[in-house]
Design a protein around this motif. Structure first.
Motif, PDB file in Angstrom:
ATOM      1  N   CYS A 166       6.613   8.669 -10.039  1.00  0.00           N
ATOM      2  CA  CYS A 166       6.606   8.900  -8.588  1.00  0.00           C
ATOM      3  C   CYS A 166       5.199   9.191  -8.097  1.00  0.00           C
ATOM      4  O   CYS A 166       4.781   8.705  -7.037  1.00  0.00           O
ATOM      5  N   TYR A 167       4.463   9.981  -8.859  1.00  0.00           N
ATOM      6  CA  TYR A 167       3.084  10.300  -8.491  1.00  0.00           C
ATOM      7  C   TYR A 167       2.233   9.032  -8.427  1.00  0.00           C
ATOM      8  O   TYR A 167       1.465   8.837  -7.475  1.00  0.00           O
ATOM      9  N   VAL A 168       2.371   8.177  -9.419  1.00  0.00           N
ATOM     10  CA  VAL A 168       1.578   6.939  -9.443  1.00  0.00           C
ATOM     11  C   VAL A 168       1.885   6.089  -8.208  1.00  0.00           C
ATOM     12  O   VAL A 168       0.964   5.617  -7.528  1.00  0.00           O
ATOM     13  N   LEU A 169       3.170   5.914  -7.906  1.00  0.00           N
ATOM     14  CA  LEU A 169       3.536   5.112  -6.734  1.00  0.00           C
ATOM     15  C   LEU A 169       2.985   5.730  -5.452  1.00  0.00           C
ATOM     16  O   LEU A 169       2.395   5.035  -4.612  1.00  0.00           O
ATOM     17  N   SER A 170       3.124   7.021  -5.303  1.00  0.00           N
ATOM     18  CA  SER A 170       2.634   7.691  -4.099  1.00  0.00           C
ATOM     19  C   SER A 170       1.109   7.690  -4.034  1.00  0.00           C
ATOM     20  O   SER A 170       0.525   7.546  -2.953  1.00  0.00           O
ATOM     21  N   PHE A 171       0.444   7.860  -5.171  1.00  0.00           N
ATOM     22  CA  PHE A 171      -1.016   7.800  -5.188  1.00  0.00           C
ATOM     23  C   PHE A 171      -1.485   6.433  -4.716  1.00  0.00           C
ATOM     24  O   PHE A 171      -2.427   6.335  -3.917  1.00  0.00           O
ATOM     25  N   VAL A 172      -0.828   5.386  -5.193  1.00  0.00           N
ATOM     26  CA  VAL A 172      -1.185   4.034  -4.754  1.00  0.00           C
ATOM     27  C   VAL A 172      -0.974   3.905  -3.247  1.00  0.00           C
ATOM     28  O   VAL A 172      -1.832   3.374  -2.533  1.00  0.00           O
ATOM     29  N   TYR A 173       0.145   4.405  -2.750  1.00  0.00           N
ATOM     30  CA  TYR A 173       0.409   4.327  -1.303  1.00  0.00           C
ATOM     31  C   TYR A 173      -0.638   5.077  -0.486  1.00  0.00           C
ATOM     32  O   TYR A 173      -1.145   4.560   0.506  1.00  0.00           O
ATOM     33  N   VAL A 174      -0.961   6.293  -0.892  1.00  0.00           N
ATOM     34  CA  VAL A 174      -1.966   7.059  -0.151  1.00  0.00           C
ATOM     35  C   VAL A 174      -3.308   6.338  -0.218  1.00  0.00           C
ATOM     36  O   VAL A 174      -4.032   6.252   0.779  1.00  0.00           O
ATOM     37  N   GLY A 175      -3.626   5.782  -1.386  1.00  0.00           N
ATOM     38  CA  GLY A 175      -4.853   4.999  -1.519  1.00  0.00           C
ATOM     39  C   GLY A 175      -4.868   3.784  -0.605  1.00  0.00           C
ATOM     40  O   GLY A 175      -5.901   3.453  -0.001  1.00  0.00           O
ATOM     41  N   ILE A 176      -3.752   3.121  -0.470  1.00  0.00           N
ATOM     42  CA  ILE A 176      -3.643   1.953   0.417  1.00  0.00           C
ATOM     43  C   ILE A 176      -3.880   2.380   1.862  1.00  0.00           C
ATOM     44  O   ILE A 176      -4.631   1.728   2.601  1.00  0.00           O
ATOM     45  N   TYR A 177      -3.254   3.479   2.264  1.00  0.00           N
ATOM     46  CA  TYR A 177      -3.452   3.948   3.638  1.00  0.00           C
ATOM     47  C   TYR A 177      -4.906   4.343   3.878  1.00  0.00           C
ATOM     48  O   TYR A 177      -5.476   4.031   4.916  1.00  0.00           O
ATOM     49  N   TRP A 178      -5.508   5.046   2.927  1.00  0.00           N
ATOM     50  CA  TRP A 178      -6.905   5.429   3.099  1.00  0.00           C
ATOM     51  C   TRP A 178      -7.799   4.187   3.206  1.00  0.00           C
ATOM     52  O   TRP A 178      -8.660   4.098   4.080  1.00  0.00           O
ATOM     53  N   ASN A 179      -7.573   3.229   2.308  1.00  0.00           N
ATOM     54  CA  ASN A 179      -8.375   2.007   2.290  1.00  0.00           C
ATOM     55  C   ASN A 179      -8.243   1.235   3.605  1.00  0.00           C
ATOM     56  O   ASN A 179      -9.244   0.825   4.203  1.00  0.00           O
ATOM     57  N   ASN A 180      -7.022   1.043   4.061  1.00  0.00           N
ATOM     58  CA  ASN A 180      -6.804   0.283   5.289  1.00  0.00           C
ATOM     59  C   ASN A 180      -7.283   1.057   6.525  1.00  0.00           C
ATOM     60  O   ASN A 180      -7.789   0.459   7.470  1.00  0.00           O
ATOM     61  N   HIS A 181      -7.151   2.368   6.500  1.00  0.00           N
ATOM     62  CA  HIS A 181      -7.665   3.202   7.590  1.00  0.00           C
ATOM     63  C   HIS A 181      -9.182   3.045   7.667  1.00  0.00           C
ATOM     64  O   HIS A 181      -9.756   2.862   8.749  1.00  0.00           O
ATOM     65  N   HIS A 182      -9.832   3.078   6.510  1.00  0.00           N
ATOM     66  CA  HIS A 182     -11.279   2.903   6.445  1.00  0.00           C
ATOM     67  C   HIS A 182     -11.689   1.534   7.007  1.00  0.00           C
ATOM     68  O   HIS A 182     -12.594   1.439   7.836  1.00  0.00           O
ATOM     69  N   HIS A 183     -11.012   0.491   6.560  1.00  0.00           N
ATOM     70  CA  HIS A 183     -11.318  -0.855   7.059  1.00  0.00           C
ATOM     71  C   HIS A 183     -11.071  -0.950   8.564  1.00  0.00           C
ATOM     72  O   HIS A 183     -11.867  -1.531   9.296  1.00  0.00           O
TER      73      HIS A 183
END
Length: 191
Positions: free
Chosen positions: A45-62
């Motif tokens: 669950c942590y891995v999946l959520s970490f990936v999701y938070v990373g995706i949001y951070w990355n797309n927010h940055h872009h």
């Protein structure tokens, strides 16, 4: 208004969210590999959520690379997104501790869909602050991937009541879909 404080605040909140998620994983008492086995659902669950938070951070940055300025509505839309992201540690921990029980998987999907809706609203608020021919407007386009993601979440949530693993697979598919950062903005800003 300048966008710098919004970006800095968002980066800080997202960093805290990731920190809270990892702190939710409790250290086992044993020293052999078998003592790690009960933590496997929590770790997945942590891995999946970490990936999701990373995706949001990355797309927010872009996204904010194409933004020239923000208004009050954008600040609230961004806080709305951060609210839903801040629930990731809770739903991640609950789902992992209960080994993907149906209700926990459905609630996890509910937070995923609400974060996606909040991101969509943030984008719409940003578009309203910029000219129709701005780099941001050109980059966003029809957002097909975003609408597909919302549809998959909407399918996964009720399926969790009967087949939680199918829902997890659907949520994972959306994560894979977004793993490569959204290149629309890069393409517009480079040209």
């Amino acid at each position: 208004m300048h966008k710098g404080r919004l970006e800095a605040f968002s980066d800080g909140v997202i960093a805290i969210i990731i920190t809270i998620m990892v702190l939710e994983m409790k250290v086992p008492r044993g020293t052999d590999l078998s003592s790690l086995q009960p933590l496997l659902p929590v770790f997945l669950c942590y891995v999946l959520s970490f990936v999701y938070v990373g995706i949001y951070w990355n797309n927010h940055h872009h996204l904010f690379q194409a933004v020239k300025h923000v208004k009050g509505g954008v600040l609230w839309a961004n806080l709305h997104l951060l609210f839903w992201l801040s629930l990731f540690p809770f739903v991640t921990g609950w789902m992992g501790e209960n080994h993907f029980a149906p209700l926990t998987v459905a609630l996890y999907g509910g937070v995923l869909i609400m974060a996606a809706v909040a991101y969509t609203l943030l984008v719409r608020c940003l578009l309203a602050c910029h000219e129709a021919d701005s780099a941001l407007a050109k980059a966003i386009g029809p957002d097909t991937k975003g609408w597909i993601s919302l549809a998959i979440y909407a399918l996964g949530i009720p399926l969790a009541c009967w087949w939680p693993w199918i829902s997890i697979a659907l949520y994972s598919c959306v994560a894979v879909l977004w793993l490569v950062p959204d290149r629309r903005i890069e393409k517009v800003l480079v040209s």
